[in-house]
Motif scaffolding. Structure first.
Motif, PDB file in Angstrom:
ATOM      1  N   PRO A 138       0.827  -1.214   0.000  1.00  0.00           N
ATOM      2  CA  PRO A 138       0.000   0.000   0.000  1.00  0.00           C
ATOM      3  C   PRO A 138       0.853   1.251   0.000  1.00  0.00           C
ATOM      4  O   PRO A 138       1.926   1.285   0.606  1.00  0.00           O
ATOM      5  N   PHE A 214      -2.530  -6.922  -2.274  1.00  0.00           N
ATOM      6  CA  PHE A 214      -1.918  -7.410  -1.047  1.00  0.00           C
ATOM      7  C   PHE A 214      -1.534  -8.878  -1.132  1.00  0.00           C
ATOM      8  O   PHE A 214      -0.632  -9.333  -0.433  1.00  0.00           O
ATOM      9  N   LEU A 217       2.126  -9.524  -2.017  1.00  0.00           N
ATOM     10  CA  LEU A 217       3.164  -9.425  -0.993  1.00  0.00           C
ATOM     11  C   LEU A 217       3.778 -10.794  -0.691  1.00  0.00           C
ATOM     12  O   LEU A 217       4.978 -10.915  -0.441  1.00  0.00           O
ATOM     13  N   GLN A 218       2.936 -11.794  -0.731  1.00  0.00           N
ATOM     14  CA  GLN A 218       3.380 -13.122  -0.320  1.00  0.00           C
ATOM     15  C   GLN A 218       4.411 -13.727  -1.280  1.00  0.00           C
ATOM     16  O   GLN A 218       5.092 -14.690  -0.930  1.00  0.00           O
ATOM     17  N   TRP A 241       9.986   2.269   6.024  1.00  0.00           N
ATOM     18  CA  TRP A 241       9.211   1.172   6.604  1.00  0.00           C
ATOM     19  C   TRP A 241       8.972   0.053   5.610  1.00  0.00           C
ATOM     20  O   TRP A 241       8.745  -1.097   6.006  1.00  0.00           O
ATOM     21  N   HIS A 244      11.300  -2.740   6.261  1.00  0.00           N
ATOM     22  CA  HIS A 244      10.865  -3.677   7.298  1.00  0.00           C
ATOM     23  C   HIS A 244       9.766  -4.606   6.780  1.00  0.00           C
ATOM     24  O   HIS A 244       9.728  -5.781   7.123  1.00  0.00           O
ATOM     25  N   LEU A 245       8.890  -4.063   5.954  1.00  0.00           N
ATOM     26  CA  LEU A 245       7.862  -4.916   5.348  1.00  0.00           C
ATOM     27  C   LEU A 245       8.517  -5.997   4.492  1.00  0.00           C
ATOM     28  O   LEU A 245       8.161  -7.180   4.576  1.00  0.00           O
ATOM     29  N   SER A 248      10.078  -8.606   6.618  1.00  0.00           N
ATOM     30  CA  SER A 248       9.123  -9.493   7.282  1.00  0.00           C
ATOM     31  C   SER A 248       8.631 -10.578   6.333  1.00  0.00           C
ATOM     32  O   SER A 248       8.032 -11.561   6.773  1.00  0.00           O
ATOM     33  N   LEU A 249       8.888 -10.396   5.038  1.00  0.00           N
ATOM     34  CA  LEU A 249       8.407 -11.343   4.037  1.00  0.00           C
ATOM     35  C   LEU A 249       9.485 -12.307   3.560  1.00  0.00           C
ATOM     36  O   LEU A 249       9.185 -13.437   3.190  1.00  0.00           O
TER      37      LEU A 249
END
Lengths: 284, 284
Positions: A138, A214, A217-218, A241, A244-245, A248-249
């Motif tokens: 996003p 979204f 993202l995976q 940020w 960091h996203l 996290s993936l």
């Protein structure tokens, strides 16, 4: 090609890809070990790599910068998706007959690096993502108006580059002035300027990448290589940020944010960043 | 109920909900204007609100803290989903016959606040989310081992609270000691301790909330209220970048991170945070 050769003195070579494109590239450093392939930012050509950074990387590493299809001195037409740019990068790497490489992608080059790692994982050992974000995140649907205003116009200016790549602090501005001087430090054998077609195709690709999706993202969970994610702590072009996203993936990844730095953090902190890259790539 | 009454002196009241639950709550401040309903953190009861913060909020605002179903002195059994906790919070607000309220949710209370805003938007004017994250975000499936180890054991200790809610800096630790003293500052009329059932149900809800489900992220785009998203810049329980992820999803929202602060930032910076909350809630 000795280690003492500086990036500003390296001549541009060309190689013919299986797609018929003649790719422009510069290669320097010891021709041993796994090569590190650099993937360039929006509208950037070979001269837009900070020579101080490339010299620091090439001190102990085989470093290859190249113009992707349609960019600057490479022939062809710049495609409007990072997926196609990744395919074009793979063709270039294959043209050099390299079996396995490390990738360092900067800005939209980091999107291309993600796509290469996902498309042809066997080609990629480790990945450095400098100022990155996942497809579909996003808030990525285009850059902030002041940023695209500063670097997206038909004619670009040093002040726009400074605004997008450096912070307003004296230290960061000063680093920006040094980088600007370096980028224009080569008088002979300069790369060609990138075209308006390249600009539009690359920004079209940014808009596609940034369309909120979204589920996309995976995809990044499928990147199995070790990944070093780096950014400036005050990057307003691709916000920190998102690092960091991204982290996290991607299962095997870590983040470092460099202080008082924006999009051009890797040039501003060239020495520290190069040391971090060497440490990451050398680790077993 | 005068504005000079302090939270440590406010007696606990009860009200019967339509669900048969007798809710324990404390209400203070001027009984005019839109009430602000506080939604508490993991295992917290009425005494776990920092009196300094509540006093600062109630100086000019009708503030209501309550125990949700099954928590501390409220009857019933704590449910294991934030959706049900939100339904239970709505029942409490309806029992007080309040038409519209503002919400301040802290930690898991911020998850409940999101659910209330999504489920019954007509009930909610503005929302403050303190240390928050969206349902389904990557990396939220349980808290870091040292954090849940510090605050998730059958018996809790002040040192664990300090570890999870404050940073290791002298300033933050000192604030933590003040807050601990305040939390235990009430000698009479203390709330009941929360039970192991509440702990397990709330953490089950955290695990459900944290199950990666990227499509769920898009839910937050349906929150149309103005939202103030706040966190400590060094929160290791719910990481600060989730605040930015949340902000990127809620159209009318903004983020503030408080310096040198962890999960308990809103207690550590009670005065500044209360001022920010007043400014946000008072804005037209």
């Amino acid at each position: 090609m000795g280690a003492s050769l500086k990036y500003l003195d390296v001549e541009t070579s060309t190689v013919q890809g299986a797609n018929g494109v003649r790719y422009a590239y510069r290669r320097m450093g010891p021709q041993t070990g796994r090569p590190l392939v650099l993937l360039q930012h929006f509208r950037g050509n070979l001269d837009n790599w900070d020579p101080e950074l490339v010299d620091a990387l090439a001190a102990s590493r085989d470093v290859i910068a190249f113009d992707n299809v349609g960019v600057a001195a490479s022939t062809g037409v710049t495609p409007a998706t990072f997926e196609q740019m990744a395919g074009d990068a793979i063709t270039f790497i294959e043209a050099l007959e390299l079996d396995t490489v490390d990738l360092l992608g900067f800005s939209i080059g980091s999107f291309v690096a993600q796509e290469v790692a996902l498309t042809r994982p066997s080609l990629v050992a480790k990945v450095v993502l400098a100022s990155t974000a996942p497809q579909g995140a996003p808030g990525m649907h285009g850059w902030a108006p002041d940023i695209i205003g500063a670097i997206g116009e038909p004619t670009t200016a040093p002040e726009g580059y400074l605004h997008a790549f450096f912070t307003d602090s004296p230290g960061s501005r000063s680093a920006g002035q040094r980088v600007l001087g370096s980028i224009y430090g080569r008088s002979e054998g300069r790369d060609e300027e990138t075209t308006w077609q390249t600009r539009n195709a690359q920004y079209d690709a940014v808009m596609r990448w940034g369309t909120p999706d979204f589920g996309m993202l995976q995809r990044l969970t499928a990147i199995r290589q070790p990944v070093f994610i780096a950014n400036g702590d005050d990057d307003r072009m691709i916000l920190p940020w998102y690092s960091h996203l991204t982290a996290s993936l991607i299962p095997d990844s870590f983040v470092k944010l460099y202080p008082d730095a924006a999009h051009g953090f890797l040039f501003q902190h060239a020495s520290a960043f190069a040391a971090d890259v060497h440490r990451f790539l050398d680790a077993s």
